[in-house]
Every structure is written in C-alpha cells, then in structure tokens.
Design an enzyme around this catalytic site. Sequence first.
Site, PDB file in Angstrom:
ATOM      1  N   GLY A 165     -12.431  -4.619   1.611  1.00 33.17           N
ATOM      2  CA  GLY A 165     -13.815  -4.088   1.590  1.00 33.17           C
ATOM      3  C   GLY A 165     -14.055  -3.249   0.592  1.00 33.17           C
ATOM      4  CE  LYS A 182     -18.082 -15.759   8.172  1.00 38.44           C
ATOM      5  NZ  LYS A 182     -17.948 -14.882   9.090  1.00 38.44           N
ATOM      6  NE  ARG A 191      -4.181  -1.626   1.743  1.00 39.35           N
ATOM      7  CZ  ARG A 191      -5.330  -1.611   2.722  1.00 39.35           C
ATOM      8  NH1 ARG A 191      -5.308  -1.138   3.854  1.00 39.35           N
ATOM      9  NH2 ARG A 191      -6.496  -2.276   2.345  1.00 39.35           N
ATOM     10  N   GLY A 212      -7.259  -8.090  -0.248  1.00 38.30           N
ATOM     11  CA  GLY A 212      -7.542  -9.140   0.922  1.00 38.30           C
ATOM     12  C   GLY A 212      -6.641 -10.329   0.530  1.00 38.30           C
TER      13      GLY A 212
HETATM   14  C1  3PG Z   1      -8.985  -1.932   5.185  1.00 38.22           C
HETATM   15  O1  3PG Z   1      -7.838  -2.269   5.141  1.00 38.22           O
HETATM   16  O2  3PG Z   1      -9.874  -2.574   5.000  1.00 38.22           O
HETATM   17  C2  3PG Z   1      -8.931  -0.415   4.940  1.00 38.22           C
HETATM   18  O3  3PG Z   1      -7.577   0.185   5.419  1.00 38.22           O
HETATM   19  C3  3PG Z   1      -9.935   0.014   5.732  1.00 38.22           C
HETATM   20  O4  3PG Z   1      -9.936   0.004   7.328  1.00 38.22           O
HETATM   21  P1  3PG Z   1     -11.132  -0.259   8.218  1.00 38.22           P
HETATM   22  O5  3PG Z   1     -12.057  -1.451   7.684  1.00 38.22           O
HETATM   23  O6  3PG Z   1     -10.725  -0.290   9.374  1.00 38.22           O
HETATM   24  O7  3PG Z   1     -12.058   0.899   7.798  1.00 38.22           O
HETATM   25 MG    MG Z   2     -11.561  -3.393   6.362  1.00 37.50          MG
END
Ligand code: 3PG
Ligand code: MG
Length: 398
Positions: A378, A203, A37, A355
Amino acid sequence: MAKKTIDQVDVAGKTVLMRVDFNVPLDDNQTITDDRRIRMALPSIKSVIDRGGKLILMSHLGRPKGEPSDVEKFSLAPVAIRLGELLDKTVAFSSDTVGADAEAKAAALSDGDVLVLENLRFNDGEKKGDAEFAGKLAAMADVYCNDAFGTCHRKDASMVAVPEAMAGKSRVVGHLVAKEIQYLSDAIANPERPFVAILGGAKVSDKINVINNLLGICDAVLIGGAMAYTFSLAKGEAVGNSLVEKDKVDLAKELIAKGGDKLVLPVDTHCGDDFGDPEGCNKEIVPAGEIKDGFEGMDIGPATSAQYSKILASAKTIVWNGPMGVFEKPPFDAGTKAVAQAVADSDSISIIGGGDSAAAVDQLGFADQVSHVSTGGGASLAMLEGQSFAAVDLLDEA
Ligand code: 3PG
Ligand code: MG
C-alpha cells in the site's frame, strides 16, 4: 527535500526508538515465510548498535482484532528470534509495549543492545494515534528513527504521534525509508526518459490514482493483469468470463480518453476455461477483446509480451506494479516472466512495487537484476500516486 538519516545522528550511549515494519508473513506454525522486511532493516539497526546506541525496535504485525488467540497469532516473538539469528546476537523481547516488562527491559539495555517490543497494535492507542500511548513510547528514547517504509502511508501513533511527542529531539529516517523515497519518489519526479510504467493486477479500482498520476509523467503506461479486461469492456469488446469491474467501466473510458497513445493495452490474451485447473484446462490465445464465452483471460498473450518487451528495451526508467497474469499458475506465468526478463535486460533504473509484484520478481528469480524492489505494498502504491506522507514530512531535514 532530503531527510536527515540515522547515520547523521551521534547515537553513542543514547537510546534510539526505531519504528520498523516487521509485518512479515507467518504460516500456521508461526514460522516466518519471508523475512525480507527484517533483512532490509538491518543497515539501520547496525548503524545504531555498531556505534554504541541502545536500540528499541517497535512494529505492528497483522491486524489483531482483540481476540484471545491474537496473543500468539500476532506476536512479534518469532520476529525477535529471527532478528537475533540475522544479527548473531541476543535480542531482548518484551511481552508488552509500554508496560512494566518493556520499561524494565528498556532500562536494562547496555550500549549496543537491542530490544524488540511486542506488537504495537495489541494496544488500541496505536491505530487511534492516541497521544497518551504515544507519550509513553516517546519517553523511552532520545532519538526517533522511522525505517518502516511499508507503514509510511499510515497515521498510526508510532508513525506520527510518537515523533510529534519527541519534538526537540532528533527525528530521522532510516536507510530503508531513505532508499524507498529515493526510488519511488525522487527517481520518478525527475525520471530519465523514456519513462515507462507497467501496471497490472486484478482491479482498475486499486490503481486508478496511480494510472492517473503516472499518465501525467510517463512516456508510456503498459497495462496487464485482469484490469485489462475492464478496459476491454469499456471499449465494448468481448471478455467472456474474465474478471471485470463493471462499475469501473466509465472510469476506464475516462482513462482511455485521457491516456491517448500513452496508455498501451494488450493486443492478445491467453485464456483458459477453468481457473481451478490451469494446467489441465482448455487454453487458447486470442486477440484482445475476443475472449469466448466459457473462457477467461488469465495472462497477456505472446504478441503483447513481445510488444511490451520492445518498449521496455529502450526505457531508461521503469516502474512496475502488479503482475501481467496469474503468475502463480503456470503456464499463465509466461507474460509476467517475459516482462520481468525485459525489465532485467533493459539498461534502466528499474523500480518494482511491493506486494504481488515483489513476490512475482522474487519467485521468478529476477529480484537481484532490478534496481529496487519495494518493501511496501500500500505504501509504494500511495507513493506512486504522488501522495506525501505525514510520517515522513514531520522528520528532520538533512
Ligand atoms: C503492509 O503490509 O501493508 C504494512 O505493514 C501496513 O499494514 P496495514 O495495511 O495493516 O496498515
Ligand atoms: Mg496493507
């Protein structure tokens, strides 16, 4: 509509406040274990400092709970050090966000200098979207830039209230956000076909909206990971001890009905009888839906890998989110590997969600053989669901 980018703003002699997502993983010794990142934000950072702008970077890190140990555990200090190494230049760091130290260090910036502010979430105002907190941040700069793709689905102060408070000044996207939107939104809105999605992970509930949205625009949606067992259960099949969401069975039935031929489920499953001992446990490959008691599904089987690879070979656009099995535990990485290989071999625009999927392609060595690996977990899911982001919508059009 395309957003104005940082390159389109004259930043010489001006102060740029850039929201980045430096929420990177750290180990117990505060050592950064994956700096992607930070590296992905370098083009925007360089765009400002190479053209004589003064740069203030702000980010959150983790989810501090207001405990004394937070100060060390969630500090951005190691990130500022890493950024200095990557830029090969001194990077200032302030021990607060809108306090005396930040103010003094911001005032001391010369053209081309960089300051990293301490974790935004050390201040309650960040999560609350507090206008007073946002106003103090906004007052520090002439230009606002959002290059925090991983946080674009959030409405935290630095994402929304700060650019709102900077109305009338330039408010733009950085290179990373522009690139993520290009792949996760534009390429999908107007895909070259066949357009194939691969959705895995544990899930169904995490991916319902993504499955729904992609069933509407894809030519095929291939399912893997543990969520396949919830679909199996919905068809009344045997899942043994597999991870399932019993309360999502009706939903899985609806998705099967809606998806028709487009929704492609595994034809076989690689099972084991001890999740804790993937190498030593008893293993067998069975037709999907015939998992024995005492066994649980841990990966798609070889027939599924072959079928999915064949579908992927002719795809022109591919979106992948979620591993096919327990890819951290060989031999149950085989399905994820086979799919990664097929994606890499295909002549397609290939987009990998953040992720787990990003970790999988990275760990398996395919990251440089795909078109785009998202930095958002997310956020990339939300974009694949077709959501729009307030944090992006309010920025200047090109
Ligand atoms: C993440 O890694 O999902 C983002 O940096 C957002 O973080 P958060 O889900 O704690 O808002
Ligand atoms: Mg997150």
